[in-house]
Design a protein around this motif. Sequence first.
Motif, PDB file in Angstrom:
ATOM      1  N   SER A  39      -1.455   6.274   6.022  1.00 50.00           N
ATOM      2  CA  SER A  39      -1.854   5.114   6.812  1.00 50.00           C
ATOM      3  C   SER A  39      -3.212   5.377   7.444  1.00 50.00           C
ATOM      4  O   SER A  39      -3.564   6.516   7.748  1.00 50.00           O
TER       5      SER A  39
ATOM      6  N   HIS B   3       0.838  -1.182   0.000  1.00 53.31           N
ATOM      7  CA  HIS B   3       0.000   0.000   0.000  1.00 53.31           C
ATOM      8  C   HIS B   3       0.878   1.238   0.000  1.00 53.31           C
ATOM      9  O   HIS B   3       2.004   1.229   0.486  1.00 53.31           O
TER      10      HIS B   3
ATOM     11  N   GLY C  67       1.160   3.761   4.403  1.00 57.63           N
ATOM     12  CA  GLY C  67      -0.025   3.207   3.764  1.00 57.63           C
ATOM     13  C   GLY C  67      -0.592   1.987   4.452  1.00 57.63           C
ATOM     14  O   GLY C  67      -1.349   1.235   3.852  1.00 57.63           O
TER      15      GLY C  67
ATOM     16  N   ARG D  13      -2.864  -0.584   6.348  1.00 54.71           N
ATOM     17  CA  ARG D  13      -4.324  -0.707   6.334  1.00 54.71           C
ATOM     18  C   ARG D  13      -4.843  -1.581   7.471  1.00 54.71           C
ATOM     19  O   ARG D  13      -6.007  -1.515   7.803  1.00 54.71           O
TER      20      ARG D  13
END
Length: 87
Positions: free
Chosen positions: A35, A31, A56, A58
């Motif tokens: 975040s 990703h 990023g 998830r």
Amino acid sequence: MASGWAKDDAVQEQIDSDIDDAVSRVRSQLHTGNSLTHCEQCHEPIPPARQTAVPGVRWCIQCQQDNDRQTLSTAYNRRGSKDSQLR
């Protein structure tokens, strides 16, 4: 030395190709961007240290580990090796 239809380094080329494919697959799953503050799956808060360490992110650590276990169990070599085709 006669090597039939395959080049002398065909096995190494197959290994290199498999590794390149695996690295590309993993990189495509990473990703990017901001975040999340809460896990996408269980909605638990994601610690700020994890948000900073993994851009990023998830999922919380537990959901990430569960997801990784599922991903690893479905990985297999889609190409038959030269050796297995000769048997």
